[in-house]
Write a protein that holds these residues in place. Structure first.
Motif, mmCIF file in Angstrom:
data_model
loop_
_atom_site.group_PDB
_atom_site.id
_atom_site.type_symbol
_atom_site.label_atom_id
_atom_site.label_comp_id
_atom_site.label_asym_id
_atom_site.label_seq_id
_atom_site.Cartn_x
_atom_site.Cartn_y
_atom_site.Cartn_z
ATOM 1 N N LEU A 272 0.807 -1.369 0.137
ATOM 2 C CA LEU A 272 0.018 0.107 0.122
ATOM 3 C C LEU A 272 0.815 1.344 0.159
ATOM 4 O O LEU A 272 0.682 2.178 -0.732
ATOM 5 C CB LEU A 272 -0.773 0.199 1.117
ATOM 6 N N LEU A 273 1.868 1.132 0.690
ATOM 7 C CA LEU A 273 2.974 2.510 0.828
ATOM 8 C C LEU A 273 3.485 2.574 -0.391
ATOM 9 O O LEU A 273 3.374 3.876 -0.963
ATOM 10 C CB LEU A 273 3.751 2.362 1.745
ATOM 11 N N ASP A 274 3.998 1.470 -1.044
ATOM 12 C CA ASP A 274 4.548 1.724 -2.447
ATOM 13 C C ASP A 274 3.622 2.122 -3.379
ATOM 14 O O ASP A 274 3.746 2.774 -4.280
ATOM 15 C CB ASP A 274 5.369 0.183 -2.742
ATOM 16 N N ARG A 275 2.447 1.421 -3.543
ATOM 17 C CA ARG A 275 1.589 1.864 -4.772
ATOM 18 C C ARG A 275 0.941 3.200 -4.356
ATOM 19 O O ARG A 275 0.601 4.038 -5.361
ATOM 20 C CB ARG A 275 0.245 0.803 -4.651
ATOM 21 N N SER A 276 0.596 3.695 -3.246
ATOM 22 C CA SER A 276 -0.030 5.121 -2.761
ATOM 23 C C SER A 276 0.775 6.063 -2.516
ATOM 24 O O SER A 276 0.507 7.343 -2.704
ATOM 25 C CB SER A 276 -0.965 4.946 -1.621
ATOM 26 N N LEU A 277 2.178 5.964 -2.292
ATOM 27 C CA LEU A 277 3.075 7.085 -1.783
ATOM 28 C C LEU A 277 4.338 6.958 -2.574
ATOM 29 O O LEU A 277 4.440 7.957 -3.149
ATOM 30 C CB LEU A 277 3.214 6.896 -0.105
ATOM 31 N N LEU A 278 5.015 5.922 -2.307
ATOM 32 C CA LEU A 278 6.378 5.933 -2.990
ATOM 33 C C LEU A 278 6.490 6.074 -4.356
ATOM 34 O O LEU A 278 7.246 6.833 -5.009
ATOM 35 C CB LEU A 278 7.017 4.719 -2.561
ATOM 36 N N ARG A 279 5.527 5.451 -5.266
ATOM 37 C CA ARG A 279 5.590 5.250 -6.623
ATOM 38 C C ARG A 279 5.232 6.861 -7.288
ATOM 39 O O ARG A 279 5.623 7.426 -7.990
ATOM 40 C CB ARG A 279 4.717 4.222 -7.340
ATOM 41 N N PRO A 280 3.939 7.408 -6.660
ATOM 42 C CA PRO A 280 3.632 8.830 -6.991
ATOM 43 C C PRO A 280 4.530 9.598 -6.732
ATOM 44 O O PRO A 280 4.680 10.648 -7.341
ATOM 45 C CB PRO A 280 2.259 8.894 -6.354
ATOM 46 N N ALA A 281 5.112 9.638 -5.505
ATOM 47 C CA ALA A 281 6.150 10.557 -4.920
ATOM 48 C C ALA A 281 7.207 10.572 -5.983
ATOM 49 O O ALA A 281 7.858 11.693 -6.420
ATOM 50 C CB ALA A 281 6.596 10.185 -3.669
ATOM 51 N N ARG B 42 7.472 9.439 -9.086
ATOM 52 C CA ARG B 42 7.041 9.935 -10.504
ATOM 53 C C ARG B 42 6.612 11.685 -10.348
ATOM 54 O O ARG B 42 7.174 12.129 -11.333
ATOM 55 C CB ARG B 42 5.662 9.413 -10.851
ATOM 56 N N GLY B 43 6.293 11.912 -9.365
ATOM 57 C CA GLY B 43 6.316 13.355 -9.215
ATOM 58 C C GLY B 43 7.513 14.084 -9.132
ATOM 59 O O GLY B 43 7.873 15.218 -9.689
#
Length: 448
Positions: free
Chosen positions: A40-49, A51-52
């Motif tokens: 969940l942390l990887d899907r919702s935070l780390l990957r979008p962060a 990419r951003g």
């Protein structure tokens, strides 16, 4: 499974699997929870962060730097290089040619012109040197400003986001999402389960084995073999051996004194008697007492205990770990599905119902009843305003043209000449009058 390694009985299998399941289940549940939290942390935070940050870095640093280098720095550098190179070469060529020509034509004047040109060259060199120093000073100040703004921009773009991510995201998530639940799980679940498991292991396995060793095997060896053997050796065999040795020595001395010729036969008899008294009893004791007692009292029970108890228990523990890990996975997933069902029925279903039954109809009503008419009215008002502005512009344009014609152009003057002769045509005939130009054939209907 072969007959050498028979399956353990249910009396061993069931308690071992129960204990192992109680030990493995919290570990598997914690592992599944940590795995789900990490996903969940990887899907919702780390990957979008990520990419951003990549998008921000690309659009704030890479593309501006590339555009600045391609369209500003490189052309300016090439232009400055070409200007200075061309100017220097042109001036050098011009002054060289002029100096050589004037030196050839007028020697004295050539010296003066050479001096003038040398002074001019020095002046130009001084000018370009000053220009270069000014550009160097300007570039130095620009570099100083960039050296001050660059670290600040670098910290703002590369350091502070990571510091904020570490301080306000990763540390709270690691502390309140992993460390605190792990400490609570260890303190309130794993530690009590470990204590209970150690208590059961101690009471069910270690205490019986220790009691068997202490109260059965050690007394059996001590009072069944060691104490009787020591007592037999100390109180029977040792005095008997000393007495027999004394008797034989005295008998040998007496017989040797009376029968000196029969010494060899007597020595053989005494050797056989000593072997029969001192060797054969110990051999019989070792062969028929100690070896059977050690074999059937220790080796065979120890081998049977190792083969029938310890090895099956170890094998069962190994198999139970694998089976209980899978069973704990099933139980953990079932618990996760149950929690998901509870969360859906407590939170998700009311939110979905409110979204479907309340928010979406209100949004549709606002879109169709408020936003669409307002947008249509705004579009119509814009079009009407555009048409009014176009009409006003056309009116102003026509008025300006009329005023310009009235003030500047004036009335057109016609030149004097013969009046135009209308072309004649006979009525009711398709032939023209001789000497008259033919008129166009227009029907009365079209003529009106």
């Amino acid at each position: 499974m072969s007959m050498e390694n028979p399956p353990p009985p249910a009396l061993i299998r069931i308690p071992v699997r129960i204990v192992v399941l109680l030990l493995v289940l919290p570990i598997r549940m914690a592992w599944d929870a940590l795995t789900a939290a990490a996903r969940l942390l990887d899907r919702s935070l780390l990957r979008p962060a990520g990419r951003g940050l990549a998008w921000l870095l690309h659009h704030t640093v890479t593309r501006p730097a590339r555009w600045l280098y391609r369209w500003v720095l490189a052309p300016v550098g090439r232009g400055i290089t070409c200007v200075f190179t061309g100017t220097g070469r042109g001036l050098a060529w011009v002054f060289t040619r002029v100096g050589r020509g004037l030196a050839r034509v007028f020697t004295g004047v050539g010296h003066g012109l050479a001096w003038f040109l040398t002074g001019a060259g020095r002046g130009l060199a001084w000018f370009f040197t000053g220009l270069g120093r000014g550009l160097a000073v300007t570039g130095g100040r620009l570099w100083s400003g960039l050296s001050v703004a660059g670290p600040w921009l670098g910290k703002t773009l590369f350091v502070r986001p990571w510091v904020g991510l570490w301080r306000f995201v990763l540390v709270p998530v690691a502390r309140y999402g992993i460390a605190v639940p792990a400490v609570w799980l260890y303190r309130h679940v794993l530690a009590p389960l470990g204590t209970v498991s150690l208590f059961l292991l101690e009471k069910l396995l270690l205490v019986p084995v220790a009691a068997l060793f202490r109260y059965v095997l050690v007394p059996l060896f001590r009072y069944g073999i060691a104490v009787p053997a020591v007592w037999l050796d100390r109180h029977v065999l040792n005095p008997l051996g000393h007495g027999i040795r004394w008797v034989l020595v005295q008998a040998g001395r007496g017989i040797g004194w009376f029968f000196p010729r029969f010494g060899r036969g007597l020595a053989a008899v005494l050797a056989w008697s000593g072997r029969a008294v001192f060797v054969w009893p110990w051999v019989g004791l070792w062969r028929y007492v100690i070896v059977p007692v050690a074999r059937y009292g220790f080796a065979v029970p120890a081998t049977w205990f190792w083969r029938r108890v310890l090895v099956p228990v170890a094998r069962e523990v190994r198999d139970a770990l694998a089976i209980c890990w899978r069973v704990a996975g099933f139980l953990s997933r079932a618990l996760g599905r149950a929690l998901k069902w509870v969360a859906w029925n407590l939170v998700g279903r009311p939110v979905a119902w409110a979204w479907t039954q309340l928010v979406r109809p209100v949004g549709h009503w606002v879109r169709h009843s408020v936003w669409a008419p307002a947008r249509k009215a705004a579009v119509e008002a814009g079009r009407a305003a555009g048409d009014a502005l176009a009409t006003a512009r056309a009116t102003v344009r026509e008025a300006r043209r009329g005023a310009w014609r009235a003030l500047v152009a004036g009335a057109r003057m016609t030149e004097p000449g013969e009046p135009e002769v209308a072309r004649a045509r006979t009525l009711g005939s398709a032939t023209n009058v001789p000497g008259a130009a033919p008129a166009p054939e227009i029907s009365p209907r079209k003529r009106g």
